[in-house]
Enzyme design. Structure first.
Site, PDB file in Angstrom:
ATOM      1  N   TRP A  21      44.765  76.599  45.384  1.00 30.91           N
ATOM      2  CA  TRP A  21      45.452  75.438  44.838  1.00 30.91           C
ATOM      3  C   TRP A  21      45.814  74.602  46.068  1.00 30.91           C
ATOM      4  O   TRP A  21      46.655  74.998  46.865  1.00 30.91           O
ATOM      5  CB  TRP A  21      46.704  75.869  44.081  1.00 30.91           C
ATOM      6  CG  TRP A  21      47.378  74.752  43.359  1.00 30.91           C
ATOM      7  CD1 TRP A  21      47.096  74.292  42.103  1.00 30.91           C
ATOM      8  CD2 TRP A  21      48.489  73.960  43.819  1.00 30.91           C
ATOM      9  NE1 TRP A  21      47.935  73.261  41.775  1.00 30.91           N
ATOM     10  CE2 TRP A  21      48.805  73.027  42.804  1.00 30.91           C
ATOM     11  CE3 TRP A  21      49.230  73.928  45.001  1.00 30.91           C
ATOM     12  CZ2 TRP A  21      49.828  72.099  42.930  1.00 30.91           C
ATOM     13  CZ3 TRP A  21      50.251  73.000  45.128  1.00 30.91           C
ATOM     14  CH2 TRP A  21      50.540  72.103  44.089  1.00 30.91           C
ATOM     15  N   GLU A  75      60.219  70.784  25.579  1.00 29.71           N
ATOM     16  CA  GLU A  75      59.173  71.790  25.765  1.00 29.71           C
ATOM     17  C   GLU A  75      57.887  71.385  25.028  1.00 29.71           C
ATOM     18  O   GLU A  75      56.781  71.556  25.552  1.00 29.71           O
ATOM     19  CB  GLU A  75      59.697  73.161  25.291  1.00 29.71           C
ATOM     20  CG  GLU A  75      58.720  74.304  25.352  1.00 29.71           C
ATOM     21  CD  GLU A  75      58.195  74.623  26.749  1.00 29.71           C
ATOM     22  OE1 GLU A  75      58.681  74.053  27.744  1.00 29.71           O
ATOM     23  OE2 GLU A  75      57.253  75.435  26.831  1.00 29.71           O
ATOM     24  N   ARG A  85      46.213  81.222  39.404  1.00 27.56           N
ATOM     25  CA  ARG A  85      47.095  80.800  40.502  1.00 27.56           C
ATOM     26  C   ARG A  85      46.594  79.546  41.220  1.00 27.56           C
ATOM     27  O   ARG A  85      47.289  78.997  42.064  1.00 27.56           O
ATOM     28  CB  ARG A  85      47.228  81.938  41.529  1.00 27.56           C
ATOM     29  CG  ARG A  85      47.815  83.197  40.958  1.00 27.56           C
ATOM     30  CD  ARG A  85      47.851  84.285  42.005  1.00 27.56           C
ATOM     31  NE  ARG A  85      48.831  83.993  43.028  1.00 27.56           N
ATOM     32  CZ  ARG A  85      50.113  84.327  42.962  1.00 27.56           C
ATOM     33  NH1 ARG A  85      50.557  84.969  41.904  1.00 27.56           N
ATOM     34  NH2 ARG A  85      50.939  84.028  43.931  1.00 27.56           N
ATOM     35  N   CYS A 109      47.477  79.761  44.769  1.00 26.64           N
ATOM     36  CA  CYS A 109      46.426  80.462  45.501  1.00 26.64           C
ATOM     37  C   CYS A 109      46.484  81.965  45.197  1.00 26.64           C
ATOM     38  O   CYS A 109      47.559  82.535  45.056  1.00 26.64           O
ATOM     39  CB  CYS A 109      46.505  80.287  47.012  1.00 26.64           C
ATOM     40  SG  CYS A 109      46.410  78.589  47.546  1.00 26.64           S
ATOM     41  N   ASN A 140      47.999  82.433  51.233  1.00 26.34           N
ATOM     42  CA  ASN A 140      48.685  81.783  50.111  1.00 26.34           C
ATOM     43  C   ASN A 140      50.045  81.341  50.638  1.00 26.34           C
ATOM     44  O   ASN A 140      50.826  82.175  51.078  1.00 26.34           O
ATOM     45  CB  ASN A 140      48.857  82.783  48.964  1.00 26.34           C
ATOM     46  CG  ASN A 140      49.842  82.297  47.927  1.00 26.34           C
ATOM     47  OD1 ASN A 140      49.957  81.097  47.688  1.00 26.34           O
ATOM     48  ND2 ASN A 140      50.570  83.224  47.321  1.00 26.34           N
ATOM     49  N   GLY A 141      50.315  80.045  50.600  1.00 26.42           N
ATOM     50  CA  GLY A 141      51.611  79.558  51.071  1.00 26.42           C
ATOM     51  C   GLY A 141      51.431  78.313  51.906  1.00 26.42           C
ATOM     52  O   GLY A 141      50.438  77.591  51.758  1.00 26.42           O
ATOM     53  N   HIS A 182      68.572  53.629  22.460  1.00 25.99           N
ATOM     54  CA  HIS A 182      69.090  53.043  23.697  1.00 25.99           C
ATOM     55  C   HIS A 182      67.961  52.665  24.665  1.00 25.99           C
ATOM     56  O   HIS A 182      68.203  52.476  25.848  1.00 25.99           O
ATOM     57  CB  HIS A 182      70.063  54.013  24.366  1.00 25.99           C
ATOM     58  CG  HIS A 182      71.265  54.290  23.508  1.00 25.99           C
ATOM     59  ND1 HIS A 182      72.224  53.343  23.243  1.00 25.99           N
ATOM     60  CD2 HIS A 182      71.626  55.397  22.817  1.00 25.99           C
ATOM     61  CE1 HIS A 182      73.146  53.857  22.433  1.00 25.99           C
ATOM     62  NE2 HIS A 182      72.799  55.109  22.165  1.00 25.99           N
ATOM     63  N   GLU A 204      50.829  69.083  29.754  1.00 24.84           N
ATOM     64  CA  GLU A 204      50.161  70.041  30.638  1.00 24.84           C
ATOM     65  C   GLU A 204      48.712  70.282  30.274  1.00 24.84           C
ATOM     66  O   GLU A 204      47.857  70.316  31.139  1.00 24.84           O
ATOM     67  CB  GLU A 204      50.850  71.415  30.529  1.00 24.84           C
ATOM     68  CG  GLU A 204      52.045  71.615  31.373  1.00 24.84           C
ATOM     69  CD  GLU A 204      52.486  73.067  31.317  1.00 24.84           C
ATOM     70  OE1 GLU A 204      52.493  73.701  32.371  1.00 24.84           O
ATOM     71  OE2 GLU A 204      52.836  73.565  30.233  1.00 24.84           O
ATOM     72  N   LYS A 214      54.338  70.889  26.956  1.00 24.14           N
ATOM     73  CA  LYS A 214      53.114  71.613  26.580  1.00 24.14           C
ATOM     74  C   LYS A 214      51.964  70.636  26.380  1.00 24.14           C
ATOM     75  O   LYS A 214      50.848  70.858  26.838  1.00 24.14           O
ATOM     76  CB  LYS A 214      53.315  72.425  25.286  1.00 24.14           C
ATOM     77  CG  LYS A 214      54.178  73.643  25.382  1.00 24.14           C
ATOM     78  CD  LYS A 214      53.584  74.817  26.137  1.00 24.14           C
ATOM     79  CE  LYS A 214      53.901  74.767  27.599  1.00 24.14           C
ATOM     80  NZ  LYS A 214      55.053  75.418  28.085  1.00 24.14           N
ATOM     81  N   LYS A 258      49.712  78.735  37.805  1.00 23.75           N
ATOM     82  CA  LYS A 258      50.673  79.497  37.004  1.00 23.75           C
ATOM     83  C   LYS A 258      51.956  79.768  37.772  1.00 23.75           C
ATOM     84  O   LYS A 258      53.040  79.694  37.218  1.00 23.75           O
ATOM     85  CB  LYS A 258      50.029  80.814  36.577  1.00 23.75           C
ATOM     86  CG  LYS A 258      50.913  81.699  35.724  1.00 23.75           C
ATOM     87  CD  LYS A 258      50.971  81.179  34.318  1.00 23.75           C
ATOM     88  CE  LYS A 258      51.857  82.008  33.419  1.00 23.75           C
ATOM     89  NZ  LYS A 258      52.236  81.257  32.218  1.00 23.75           N
TER      90      LYS A 258
HETATM   91  C1  AGP Z   1      55.083  75.991  31.991  1.00 25.66           C
HETATM   92  O1  AGP Z   1      54.183  75.785  30.965  1.00 25.66           O
HETATM   93  C2  AGP Z   1      54.655  75.500  33.281  1.00 25.66           C
HETATM   94  N1  AGP Z   1      53.403  76.048  33.662  1.00 25.66           N
HETATM   95  C3  AGP Z   1      55.676  75.387  34.386  1.00 25.66           C
HETATM   96  O2  AGP Z   1      56.525  74.345  34.041  1.00 25.66           O
HETATM   97  C4  AGP Z   1      56.527  76.633  34.703  1.00 25.66           C
HETATM   98  O3  AGP Z   1      57.405  76.883  33.659  1.00 25.66           O
HETATM   99  C5  AGP Z   1      57.296  76.400  36.013  1.00 25.66           C
HETATM  100  O4  AGP Z   1      56.374  76.240  37.058  1.00 25.66           O
HETATM  101  C6  AGP Z   1      58.262  77.506  36.334  1.00 25.66           C
HETATM  102  O5  AGP Z   1      57.620  78.734  36.447  1.00 25.66           O
HETATM  103  P1  AGP Z   1      58.437  80.078  36.508  1.00 25.66           P
HETATM  104  O6  AGP Z   1      59.059  80.292  35.182  1.00 25.66           O
HETATM  105  O7  AGP Z   1      57.422  81.130  36.841  1.00 25.66           O
HETATM  106  O8  AGP Z   1      59.460  79.923  37.557  1.00 25.66           O
END
Ligand code: AGP
Length: 633
Positions: free
Chosen positions: A74, A506, A27, A2, A100-101, A529, A513, A510, A628
């Site tokens: 969000w 990673e 956000r 948010c 926000n929260g 395995h 996501e 990516k 984010k």
């Molecule tokens: C990364 O592409 C993601 N959006 C997500 O996994 C992110 O890395 C995670 O939420 C942690 O965020 P931070 O590094 O701001 O703590």
């Protein structure tokens, strides 16, 4: 999660709110809304979905207001529908609130307020706030420290003392048309100081175009902003002396600069990010004759000397960077290291180990799980009463102005510049750089590395910016073409070993996501395995096979996948005949020291997921269901 904005001053509020929300949309983007006050009217407009839907609703509406608040959501409590969009109001629609929260005790507050006649119209936790403030305005109670002129502040302050959870709030009231009240309790909130005007936002980019003078509220603070000034109080009502600081961000950072998406721009910024990290943290005059460390992290000896263990707490991509960090800290510095998901650690911490450095890794510096885990660990160690267990806390973050830097005493700033794309790219590479510097510094301090080997690695680090440029130049077109082959693909497997196993994780994250394709990252040697059963001609396997301790092993694991008809894509050393023979498609990177290879091998994987998602026409920068910075548990 948010985004909140607020404005009070002499300019038209609604356009400032919308422009601010545009920069905060990363956000959350389930719904958006604004509320403004002018000429005795509180005007509220909300829309489900992305901000552009709200903009369509606002088109053509003349709004002369000079005071307003805005929100991009969000969803946590209540579906992403218009009636759940912020701002929320009290029964008489005289107070509007954005939050926000999460308000954890909202159920009991809601019942209490309903019993007093308040009418609720949403399924959110936030809606209790305007009702609670309205209640305190009508029936003031408690220790009125403040004057009659600040009744709204006093009612809001009382309401805050009833809320449990982590939140940031901005609110306005029709009965107080010259006041904007803002609150911070464990969720970020900044105030921007202009000439006869004030701004507030969840994050600085929203106010960067208007002012560089910014005050970051601390937890448990409430501020009253009027055209005449800003007053900050604690929740007990005592006024605090606070002054703004000058930002060094540049508005250009929040523009795409000709790139189709922020993510692609940020992938291309990586050579520059690595260069900045090297300039900041490497002593260019160092050689093997020097009598000091080549690394300039400026961390105190008391933090790093006599370490027996390192524990790292992080989430998501930062957790992947931490796994590379573990490899470096163990293999280069010789320190046993554990990496924990912060969200898991909070509820099942390992027994305390002595002489332990605890590192929190979070690019945003605002991830609720990471902050809570670090806070818990810091307290647990402080309370142990045993000096061997005393807390040694370090944060690695891209936001030196974040909550993390308030929580832990020492920070490594990863200096990647603002990252807007929800999928982390350049900040991941910058986190890896932080781990190179930290592990090399510790290795030097502990004499765990020869000076010659140290010099060799440093020379390798210096070559990385040019090598990254080469990877980007040589691969983008090819990866874009390759992405055409996967328009129907539903599953991907990424494999790697050793220091490149986290890069496989990673690469898979990516792709998941931003393209919504199911992808798994796996240690290459573990495929046999179980997961090898998934393979057939429809499941491509991306293997990271760089020269070093596990090169031949990964090639063998790739062959095992090929024997099950999987299409093989290799992130491999340039001009390598073995690789050319093994793989169906090659994503070559310069042949570098194995230890440094993750900085290069991650780039083709970022490009691959970017192009697959872009080709599918997906919203690369704001993928569905994500935000984010994840400021809720
Ligand atoms: C990364 O592409 C993601 N959006 C997500 O996994 C992110 O890395 C995670 O939420 C942690 O965020 P931070 O590094 O701001 O703590």
């Amino acid at each position: 999660m948010c985004g909140i904005v607020g404005y009070i001053g002499t300019q038209a509020a609604s356009s400032i709110l919308i422009e601010g929300l545009k920069t905060l949309e990363y956000r959350g983007y389930d719904s958006a809304g604004v509320a403004t006050i002018s000429e005795g009217q509180l005007q509220r407009t909300r829309a489900k979905g992305k901000l552009k839907n709200l903009q369509v609703k606002l088109e053509g509406l003349e709004d002369p207001a000079r005071l307003g608040i805005g929100h991009t959501r969000w969803a946590t409590h209540g579906k992403p529908e218009e009636h759940n969009a912020h701002p929320h109001t009290d029964t008489k629609e005289r107070i509007a609130v954005v939050q926000n929260g999460i308000i954890e005790n909202y159920r009991e507050l809601r019942e209490e307020l309903k019993a007093k006649g308040h009418e609720f119209r949403s399924d959110t936790d936030t809606e209790v706030i305007p009702h609670l403030i309205a209640e305190y305005l009508e029936n003031p109670t408690g220790d009125a420290v403040l004057t009659e002129q600040s009744r709204l502040l006093e009612a809001a302050r009382h309401a805050m003392t009833r809320l449990e959870g982590a939140f940031a709030i901005a609110l306005i009231s029709l009965d107080f048309p010259d006041e904007l009240i803002v609150v911070r309790q464990q969720a970020p909130l900044v105030i921007g100081f202009g000439q006869g005007e004030f701004f507030c936002a969840s994050d600085t980019p929203a106010i960067m175009p208007y002012t560089q003078a910014v005050l970051t509220l601390e937890n448990g603070e409430i501020a009253r902003l009027t055209p005449l000034g800003a007053e900050v109080y604690d929740f007990t009502g005592h006024r605090l002396k606070k002054y703004p600081q000058t930002l060094n961000w540049n508005p250009i950072m929040v523009e795409k600069q000709g790139f189709k998406h922020f993510m692609l721009k940020e992938i291309y910024e990586q050579p520059g990010v690595v260069r900045t990290c090297l300039e900041t943290y490497l002593d260019t005059a160092w050689d093997t004759q020097s009598s000091h460390s080549p690394i300039k992290l400026n961390l105190p000896d008391a933090l790093l000397d006599d370490l027996q263990h390192v524990q790292i707490l992080a989430c998501g991509t930062s957790w992947h960077a931490s796994l590379v960090g573990k490899y470096l800290l163990e293999q280069v510095s010789g320190i046993p290291t554990v990496v924990q998901y912060a969200s898991e650690f909070r509820y099942a911490p390992a027994p305390l180990m002595p002489h332990t450095l605890t590192i929190g890794v979070t690019q945003s510096g605002e991830t609720a799980d990471t902050l809570a885990a670090l806070d818990m660990e810091q307290q647990r160690r402080s309370k142990s009463g045993n000096a061997d267990y005393s807390p040694r806390m370090l944060g690695i973050t891209n936001r030196a102005d974040s909550s993390l830097s308030r929580l832990v005493p020492h920070i490594v700033d990863t200096k990647a510049g603002l990252e807007i794309g929800v999928a982390a790219t350049k900040t991941f590479v910058a986190q890896l750089m932080a781990f190179y510097f930290l592990s090399l510094d510790l290795a030097y301090r502990r004499q765990a590395i020869s000076l010659e080997r140290l010099a060799e690695i440093i020379e390798g680090l210096r070559q990385l910016p040019a090598q990254l440029e080469l990877v980007l130049e040589s691969q983008e077109r090819y990866v874009e073409e390759l992405s055409h082959d996967f328009s129907e693909t539903r599953d991907f497997i990424f494999i790697g070993r050793g220091i490149n196993y986290p890069i496989a994780l990673e690469g898979a994250l990516k792709l998941k996501e931003i393209s919504y394709i199911h992808a798994e990252g796996y240690p290459a040697g573990e495929m046999k395995h179980g997961p090898i059963a998934l393979l057939d001609e429809k499941v491509p396997v991306v293997a990271i096979a760089t020269k070093g301790t596990v090169y031949e092993k990964v090639l063998s694991n790739a062959q095992e996948a090929k024997a099950r008809d999987a299409r093989l894509i290799g992130v491999v050393p340039m001009n390598d005949p073995d690789a050319e023979e093994t793989f169906d498609a090659l994503l070559p990177v310069p042949n570098v020291d194995e230890l440094l290879s993750p900085i290069l091998t991650v780039v083709p994987l970022q490009l691959l997921s970017y192009h697959i998602a872009a080709r599918r026409g997906l919203d690369v920068d704001q993928p569905r269901n994500l935000a984010k910075s994840v400021t809720v548990e």
